[in-house]
Scaffold this motif. Structure first.
Motif, PDB file in Angstrom:
ATOM      1  N   VAL A 178       0.952  -1.049  -0.036  1.00 53.72           N
ATOM      2  CA  VAL A 178      -0.182  -0.002   0.104  1.00 53.72           C
ATOM      3  C   VAL A 178       0.965   1.018   0.250  1.00 53.72           C
ATOM      4  N   GLU A 217       1.682   7.056   1.854  1.00 53.22           N
ATOM      5  CA  GLU A 217       1.013   8.118   2.098  1.00 53.22           C
ATOM      6  C   GLU A 217      -0.248   7.875   2.451  1.00 53.22           C
ATOM      7  N   ASP A 218      -1.048   6.858   1.710  1.00 50.60           N
ATOM      8  CA  ASP A 218      -2.452   6.381   1.981  1.00 50.60           C
ATOM      9  C   ASP A 218      -2.294   5.803   3.589  1.00 50.60           C
ATOM     10  N   GLN A 254      -2.280   8.767   5.915  1.00 56.58           N
ATOM     11  CA  GLN A 254      -3.423   9.504   6.269  1.00 56.58           C
ATOM     12  C   GLN A 254      -4.484   8.727   6.967  1.00 56.58           C
ATOM     13  N   LYS A 255      -4.639   7.369   6.752  1.00 60.60           N
ATOM     14  CA  LYS A 255      -5.302   6.746   7.591  1.00 60.60           C
ATOM     15  C   LYS A 255      -5.363   6.853   8.974  1.00 60.60           C
ATOM     16  N   CYS A 309       8.951   6.238   4.603  1.00 59.98           N
ATOM     17  CA  CYS A 309       8.193   6.570   3.537  1.00 59.98           C
ATOM     18  C   CYS A 309       8.950   7.582   2.810  1.00 59.98           C
ATOM     19  N   ASP A 318       8.225   1.742   1.127  1.00 60.76           N
ATOM     20  CA  ASP A 318       6.970   1.787   1.897  1.00 60.76           C
ATOM     21  C   ASP A 318       6.487   0.521   2.583  1.00 60.76           C
ATOM     22  N   ASP A 355       5.048   1.288   5.841  1.00 64.58           N
ATOM     23  CA  ASP A 355       3.533   0.456   6.126  1.00 64.58           C
ATOM     24  C   ASP A 355       3.428  -0.332   7.374  1.00 64.58           C
TER      25      ASP A 355
END
Length: 85
Positions: A26, A29-30, A33-34, A63, A68, A72
């Motif tokens: 994933v 950055e996603d 934000q979560k 990141c 990633d 993550d």
């Protein structure tokens, strides 16, 4: 000539495998934000808040380094803490 064709085919298969493995991650950055959204609604103790902050900082560092997968992992660990509360 057969060696060249075999080498080319092997290289293509290896490269496509790397692409598929990288796509499974994933975007950090996603997940960041979560995590930030979860932090807004979570009621955390001071110790949990410090731990989440530390994991978030480590995740942001990874990141920014385009790592990633490790980023993550840090964000997922922090999300687990926020989900408990």
């Amino acid at each position: 000539m057969n060696r060249i064709a075999t080498f080319a085919a092997t290289t293509l298969l290896f490269a496509s495998g790397l692409t598929a493995a990288h796509a499974a991650t994933v975007p950090c950055e996603d997940l960041l934000q979560k995590l930030r959204d979860a932090e807004k609604t979570a009621t955390l103790s001071a110790a949990d808040k410090a731990q989440v902050s530390e994991l978030e900082t480590k995740g942001i560092e990874r990141c920014n380094a385009d790592d990633d997968k490790r980023a993550d992992k840090f964000f997922e660990d922090a999300l687990k803490i926020t989900a408990k509360k």
